[in-house]
Design a protein around this motif. Structure first.
Motif, PDB file in Angstrom:
ATOM      1  N   MET A 193     -45.351  61.172  62.475  1.00 16.29           N
ATOM      2  CA  MET A 193     -45.619  60.099  63.434  1.00 16.29           C
ATOM      3  C   MET A 193     -44.393  59.807  64.285  1.00 16.29           C
ATOM      4  O   MET A 193     -44.493  59.610  65.509  1.00 16.29           O
ATOM      5  CB  MET A 193     -46.063  58.839  62.685  1.00 16.29           C
ATOM      6  CG  MET A 193     -47.413  58.952  61.992  1.00 16.29           C
ATOM      7  SD  MET A 193     -48.760  59.228  63.183  1.00 16.29           S
ATOM      8  CE  MET A 193     -50.154  59.342  62.060  1.00 16.29           C
ATOM      9  N   LEU A 194     -43.214  59.758  63.633  1.00 15.92           N
ATOM     10  CA  LEU A 194     -41.988  59.528  64.389  1.00 15.92           C
ATOM     11  C   LEU A 194     -41.730  60.656  65.373  1.00 15.92           C
ATOM     12  O   LEU A 194     -41.317  60.423  66.514  1.00 15.92           O
ATOM     13  CB  LEU A 194     -40.811  59.382  63.420  1.00 15.92           C
ATOM     14  CG  LEU A 194     -39.432  59.156  64.055  1.00 15.92           C
ATOM     15  CD1 LEU A 194     -39.425  57.862  64.861  1.00 15.92           C
ATOM     16  CD2 LEU A 194     -38.352  59.122  62.982  1.00 15.92           C
ATOM     17  N   GLY A 195     -41.988  61.896  64.932  1.00 14.09           N
ATOM     18  CA  GLY A 195     -41.798  63.025  65.834  1.00 14.09           C
ATOM     19  C   GLY A 195     -42.732  62.967  67.030  1.00 14.09           C
ATOM     20  O   GLY A 195     -42.320  63.244  68.166  1.00 14.09           O
ATOM     21  N   ILE A 196     -44.003  62.603  66.778  1.00 12.72           N
ATOM     22  CA  ILE A 196     -44.951  62.479  67.890  1.00 12.72           C
ATOM     23  C   ILE A 196     -44.482  61.412  68.876  1.00 12.72           C
ATOM     24  O   ILE A 196     -44.541  61.598  70.103  1.00 12.72           O
ATOM     25  CB  ILE A 196     -46.350  62.150  67.345  1.00 12.72           C
ATOM     26  CG1 ILE A 196     -46.907  63.330  66.551  1.00 12.72           C
ATOM     27  CG2 ILE A 196     -47.307  61.771  68.476  1.00 12.72           C
ATOM     28  CD1 ILE A 196     -48.214  63.044  65.844  1.00 12.72           C
ATOM     29  N   LEU A 197     -43.996  60.288  68.335  1.00 13.61           N
ATOM     30  CA  LEU A 197     -43.516  59.211  69.203  1.00 13.61           C
ATOM     31  C   LEU A 197     -42.339  59.673  70.051  1.00 13.61           C
ATOM     32  O   LEU A 197     -42.324  59.471  71.275  1.00 13.61           O
ATOM     33  CB  LEU A 197     -43.122  58.012  68.342  1.00 13.61           C
ATOM     34  CG  LEU A 197     -42.462  56.837  69.081  1.00 13.61           C
ATOM     35  CD1 LEU A 197     -43.433  56.230  70.081  1.00 13.61           C
ATOM     36  CD2 LEU A 197     -41.978  55.792  68.091  1.00 13.61           C
TER      37      LEU A 197
END
Length: 428
Positions: A45-49
């Motif tokens: 999720m952090l990477g997508i953000l």
């Protein structure tokens, strides 16, 4: 019932132990798998953000420029008052010299849309700063208009039907001619950091927000740091243990969890309406953020004081030190690394606050950076909010770029906190 009936056959015991080991191994495997899955989901999720933000904002770090030669005729500019010249006509003549043959008023307007609407001010400021240019030629790298910048970066597609894009076929042909002439460049957009806010995306910058955030964080630190440490020392070391101090401690813990917008309402009612601090002033914003930071700073400071071994206090008292000397000469210096780390993290959290600052008016459109804590200002989070609410398509990339800059400041402050903690931390 005899003991024999309670005991298991000897042949069954190894089987039971083996099955128990398998169950434990399976349970351990599941626990590790759940943990790895949770961490992977969080990192994903952090990477997508981060990828979404960087993909949407990297284009704002470069800006399309067009090199234009402007003829600063002596009969068109008065050396005694160069600011009064007709700079729009000078800009139009400069564009006409690049792309001759433009005659109709519609074509003149379309040609002028290749450059930012503030081109006349760039030329005027250059001549005012150097009057020796009067009677000669001024060559400037002028930011292209937002629609041309988006065309050059591929945001506006050439294969889109002409009625569905903001750039006409004639403007695309003119731009291609300028590219062929070597007059188009895409350097790093330093204006993103050095320009104030603007209605035009191609020249809008974060200078106002960065300066306003600096003032707000400075006011917050000057208020919350001494007050928070003083309150924590008193509550931890000197305050009597009774129902009143227990009530104060409970309220401090509760205030740390109060939504930030409540502090904005408090600042609006107290600092602006009662004390008369100007709206949008960094002083009001800093005081509101200081109120939010105080409970966290008090809690962090008390925990840092508790972490100092009791033997330090006992040794100091044994040497005849007074309570004040024990605290300020021995305990506080040893607890200071933890206090400083908590303070930096608290200031980093304060830097990202938006809701309370919106309530006190720090989302106003400011065209120049504040000169002090009483001048109208905005901050990085509120600047990002303003850009995100703008209908101009060019502000989409700048919104993401502003988030990247804000994340950069937060990472620097957190890295500084980690460095200081490791450098100053003492082990007993």
């Amino acid at each position: 019932m005899t003991d024999a009936s309670l005991s298991r056959p000897a042949s069954a015991q190894p089987y039971d132990r083996q099955r128990l080991r398998k169950r434990r191994a399976a349970a351990d495997f599941r626990l590790r798998a759940y943990g790895i899955a949770a961490i992977s989901a969080a990192i994903g999720m952090l990477g997508i953000l981060l990828v979404t933000i960087f993909v949407g904002g990297y284009q704002a770090f470069v800006q399309t420029h067009i090199r234009v030669d402007f003829d600063i005729a002596a009969d068109a500019v008065d050396p005694a008052n160069p600011a009064a010249a007709n700079w729009r006509a000078i800009v139009a003549d400069g564009l006409d010299s690049l792309l001759p043959g433009v005659e109709s008023p519609a074509q003149v307007r379309a040609l002028g849309q290749l450059l930012t609407n503030n081109t006349q001010f760039f030329v005027r400021n250059a001549v005012v700063a150097n009057p020796a240019l009067i009677g000669g030629t001024l060559t400037l790298e002028v930011p292209a208009a937002d629609i041309i910048d988006q065309l050059n970066k591929g945001v506006i597609r050439r294969d889109t039907a002409s009625e569905n894009r903001r750039v006409s076929d004639q403007q695309i042909a003119w731009f291609d001619q300028l590219v062929a002439d070597g007059r188009v460049s895409t350097p790093f957009n330093w204006g993103l950091f050095t320009n104030p806010d603007s209605r035009f995306p191609e020249i809008a910058g974060l200078l106002n927000g960065m300066v306003g955030s600096l003032y707000v964080v400075a006011v917050c630190f000057l208020v919350s740091f001494p007050v928070g440490i003083g309150a924590a020392i008193y509550l931890e070391e000197f305050a009597p243990r009774n129902r009143w101090t227990d009530l104060i401690e409970v309220n401090i813990n509760n205030l740390a969890a109060v939504p930030s917008i409540v502090f904005g309402l408090l600042g609006l009612a107290v600092f602006i309406q009662i004390f008369g601090i100007p709206r949008s002033a960094p002083l009001a914003g800093g005081l509101v953020i200081a109120l939010m930071t105080l409970p966290t700073l008090i809690i962090v400071t008390r925990n840092a004081l508790k972490a100092v071994p009791p033997s330090i206090r006992e040794a100091a008292y044994g040497m005849g030190a007074s309570p004040q000397q024990v605290i300020f000469h021995h305990v506080l210096p040893l607890a200071f690394p933890g206090i400083l780390t908590g303070t930096i993290i608290g200031m980093a959290a304060a830097l990202g606050e938006t809701a309370p600052l919106l309530l006190i008016g720090m989302n106003a459109f400011i065209t120049s950076p504040p000169g002090g804590v009483l001048d109208a200002a905005t901050t990085l989070p509120t600047q990002i909010y303003i850009w995100a609410d703008s209908p101009e398509r060019g502000f989409v990339a700048r919104t993401n770029a502003g988030i990247i800059v804000l994340l950069g400041f937060l990472l620097i402050m957190n890295a500084l906190a980690i460095f200081l903690r490791q450098r100053l931390e003492r082990r007993w």
